[in-house]
Design a protein around this motif. Structure first.
Motif, mmCIF file in Angstrom:
data_model
loop_
_atom_site.group_PDB
_atom_site.id
_atom_site.type_symbol
_atom_site.label_atom_id
_atom_site.label_comp_id
_atom_site.label_asym_id
_atom_site.label_seq_id
_atom_site.Cartn_x
_atom_site.Cartn_y
_atom_site.Cartn_z
ATOM 1 N N THR A 170 -29.247 -48.537 -2.211
ATOM 2 C CA THR A 170 -28.350 -49.011 -3.259
ATOM 3 C C THR A 170 -28.932 -48.670 -4.620
ATOM 4 O O THR A 170 -30.080 -49.012 -4.914
ATOM 5 C CB THR A 170 -28.151 -50.537 -3.161
ATOM 6 O OG1 THR A 170 -27.618 -50.862 -1.880
ATOM 7 C CG2 THR A 170 -27.199 -51.031 -4.238
ATOM 8 N N ALA A 171 -28.137 -47.997 -5.449
ATOM 9 C CA ALA A 171 -28.593 -47.583 -6.770
ATOM 10 C C ALA A 171 -27.696 -48.174 -7.848
ATOM 11 O O ALA A 171 -26.468 -48.199 -7.706
ATOM 12 C CB ALA A 171 -28.598 -46.063 -6.883
ATOM 13 N N TRP A 172 -28.330 -48.635 -8.926
ATOM 14 C CA TRP A 172 -27.598 -49.057 -10.125
ATOM 15 C C TRP A 172 -27.840 -48.008 -11.199
ATOM 16 O O TRP A 172 -28.979 -47.723 -11.545
ATOM 17 C CB TRP A 172 -28.097 -50.428 -10.577
ATOM 18 C CG TRP A 172 -27.473 -50.923 -11.850
ATOM 19 C CD1 TRP A 172 -26.201 -50.700 -12.292
ATOM 20 C CD2 TRP A 172 -28.104 -51.739 -12.853
ATOM 21 N NE1 TRP A 172 -25.987 -51.331 -13.493
ATOM 22 C CE2 TRP A 172 -27.135 -51.983 -13.864
ATOM 23 C CE3 TRP A 172 -29.377 -52.311 -12.986
ATOM 24 C CZ2 TRP A 172 -27.409 -52.743 -14.988
ATOM 25 C CZ3 TRP A 172 -29.654 -53.075 -14.098
ATOM 26 C CH2 TRP A 172 -28.685 -53.291 -15.086
ATOM 27 N N PRO A 201 -28.846 -55.096 -2.075
ATOM 28 C CA PRO A 201 -30.093 -55.186 -2.831
ATOM 29 C C PRO A 201 -30.424 -53.848 -3.512
ATOM 30 O O PRO A 201 -30.496 -52.810 -2.854
ATOM 31 C CB PRO A 201 -31.134 -55.528 -1.756
ATOM 32 C CG PRO A 201 -30.352 -56.086 -0.613
ATOM 33 C CD PRO A 201 -29.043 -55.376 -0.635
ATOM 34 N N VAL A 202 -30.605 -53.888 -4.800
ATOM 35 C CA VAL A 202 -30.893 -52.666 -5.558
ATOM 36 C C VAL A 202 -32.290 -52.166 -5.221
ATOM 37 O O VAL A 202 -33.265 -52.911 -5.332
ATOM 38 C CB VAL A 202 -30.775 -52.935 -7.074
ATOM 39 C CG1 VAL A 202 -31.233 -51.721 -7.873
ATOM 40 C CG2 VAL A 202 -29.348 -53.324 -7.437
ATOM 41 N N ASP A 203 -32.392 -50.911 -4.788
ATOM 42 C CA ASP A 203 -33.728 -50.337 -4.607
ATOM 43 C C ASP A 203 -33.968 -49.148 -5.532
ATOM 44 O O ASP A 203 -35.067 -48.598 -5.566
ATOM 45 C CB ASP A 203 -34.005 -49.966 -3.147
ATOM 46 C CG ASP A 203 -33.028 -48.961 -2.573
ATOM 47 O OD1 ASP A 203 -32.094 -48.546 -3.289
ATOM 48 O OD2 ASP A 203 -33.199 -48.579 -1.400
ATOM 49 N N LEU A 204 -32.944 -48.759 -6.306
ATOM 50 C CA LEU A 204 -33.106 -47.764 -7.362
ATOM 51 C C LEU A 204 -32.303 -48.223 -8.569
ATOM 52 O O LEU A 204 -31.099 -48.458 -8.468
ATOM 53 C CB LEU A 204 -32.619 -46.388 -6.922
ATOM 54 C CG LEU A 204 -32.502 -45.335 -8.042
ATOM 55 C CD1 LEU A 204 -33.861 -45.031 -8.660
ATOM 56 C CD2 LEU A 204 -31.849 -44.048 -7.522
ATOM 57 N N ALA A 205 -32.957 -48.356 -9.698
ATOM 58 C CA ALA A 205 -32.281 -48.643 -10.966
ATOM 59 C C ALA A 205 -32.536 -47.453 -11.887
ATOM 60 O O ALA A 205 -33.692 -47.122 -12.177
ATOM 61 C CB ALA A 205 -32.817 -49.925 -11.590
ATOM 62 N N LEU A 206 -31.458 -46.810 -12.315
ATOM 63 C CA LEU A 206 -31.566 -45.604 -13.130
ATOM 64 C C LEU A 206 -30.878 -45.866 -14.468
ATOM 65 O O LEU A 206 -29.659 -46.035 -14.526
ATOM 66 C CB LEU A 206 -30.912 -44.420 -12.416
ATOM 67 C CG LEU A 206 -30.975 -43.070 -13.107
ATOM 68 C CD1 LEU A 206 -32.414 -42.647 -13.362
ATOM 69 C CD2 LEU A 206 -30.259 -42.013 -12.267
ATOM 70 N N PHE A 207 -31.657 -45.899 -15.527
ATOM 71 C CA PHE A 207 -31.155 -46.277 -16.840
ATOM 72 C C PHE A 207 -30.943 -45.021 -17.692
ATOM 73 O O PHE A 207 -31.903 -44.402 -18.141
ATOM 74 C CB PHE A 207 -32.112 -47.246 -17.519
ATOM 75 C CG PHE A 207 -32.374 -48.483 -16.695
ATOM 76 C CD1 PHE A 207 -31.342 -49.115 -16.016
ATOM 77 C CD2 PHE A 207 -33.658 -49.000 -16.578
ATOM 78 C CE1 PHE A 207 -31.563 -50.247 -15.250
ATOM 79 C CE2 PHE A 207 -33.890 -50.144 -15.823
ATOM 80 C CZ PHE A 207 -32.844 -50.769 -15.146
#
Length: 256
Positions: A4-6, A79-85
């Motif tokens: 899961t990525a945000w 559950p987020v396991d990658l957060a890309l800003f």
């Protein structure tokens, strides 16, 4: 691979291309941006490519909204396991048109917006002692670029932030990457009075970013052959760099 990525700043450019690339690889993507209409278009494009993107409209300068968005993503997507800003903005500014208001506006989105997103996602990653974070800075953060008096400092701050946090987060099981792209072709750059040399497509940038995240790189140069040369400029003495920087100022002056 990630589950899961945000992705913030997902309505255009690098953010959009990377969200689509992750979705096409089977990642459950939660995409954020201010424009609900552009997010809806992104979700339709992901579906056409065989992926899935859930949309979460967000202004990253709103800390409470960032915290609420993470809670909604965790409950609705996983559950987020990658957060890309990636969310960011720019405004041309030099000595002749220097404005504290312009500097504050760019810093509020580029630096503080990223800080807000970090504040929102770190508690859940730290609790699980697992996860990856990608922060999009820029080669313009290596040294001050003429005409980038608002943008360059905001990106330099992000590079320093990632360097400061890297060791502590790694001890908590969280991997942090700083992403430093060269110029990317966007609708804005297409309107420039002269082309930017070696500008790359958002799709090329997305490919380099995903590859770097999968390889657990701390710094992801986009593309490495161009960004790597600019990184070397950090070691140049001022007497050499400052005259050379006028070339980069010419790139800015070509912008609409």
């Amino acid at each position: 691979m990630f589950a899961t990525a945000w992705v913030t700043g997902a309505s255009s450019g690098i953010g959009r291309a990377t969200a689509l690339r992750l979705a096409a690889q089977g990642v459950r993507v939660a995409a954020s941006a201010r424009s609900e209409a552009k997010l809806a278009e992104l979700a339709l494009e992901a579906e056409r490519l065989g992926g899935s993107i859930a949309t979460y409209p967000l202004d990253v300068t709103d800390l409470d909204a960032c915290r609420t968005t993470v809670r909604r993503i965790e409950a609705g997507v996983g559950p987020v396991d990658l957060a890309l800003f990636v969310a960011g903005t720019d405004a041309p500014m030099g000595g002749a048109d220097y404005s504290a208001e312009t500097a504050a506006r760019v810093m509020a989105v580029n630096y503080q917006g990223t800080a807000n997103c970090l504040d929102a996602v770190l508690p859940v990653l730290r609790e699980r002692r697992h996860g990856r974070i990608g922060v999009t800075a820029s080669v313009a953060g290596y040294r001050g670029f003429p005409g980038f008096a608002a943008y360059s400092p905001s990106k330099a701050a992000l590079i320093a932030l990632c360097e400061s946090l890297h060791g502590d987060l790694r001890r908590d099981g969280i991997r942090l990457s700083v992403i430093n792209p060269w110029f990317v072709r966007t609708p804005l750059s297409e309107g420039a009075r002269s082309p930017v040399p070696f500008a790359i497509t958002p799709e090329r940038a997305a490919r380099e970013i995903v590859r770097g995240l999968q390889r657990d790189c701390f710094e992801i140069l986009v593309p490495p052959e161009i960004a790597g040369q600019l990184k070397a400029g950090r070691a140049l003495p001022d007497a050499v760099y400052l005259p050379l920087s006028r070339v980069l100022g010419a790139v800015r002056s070509a912008w609409p």
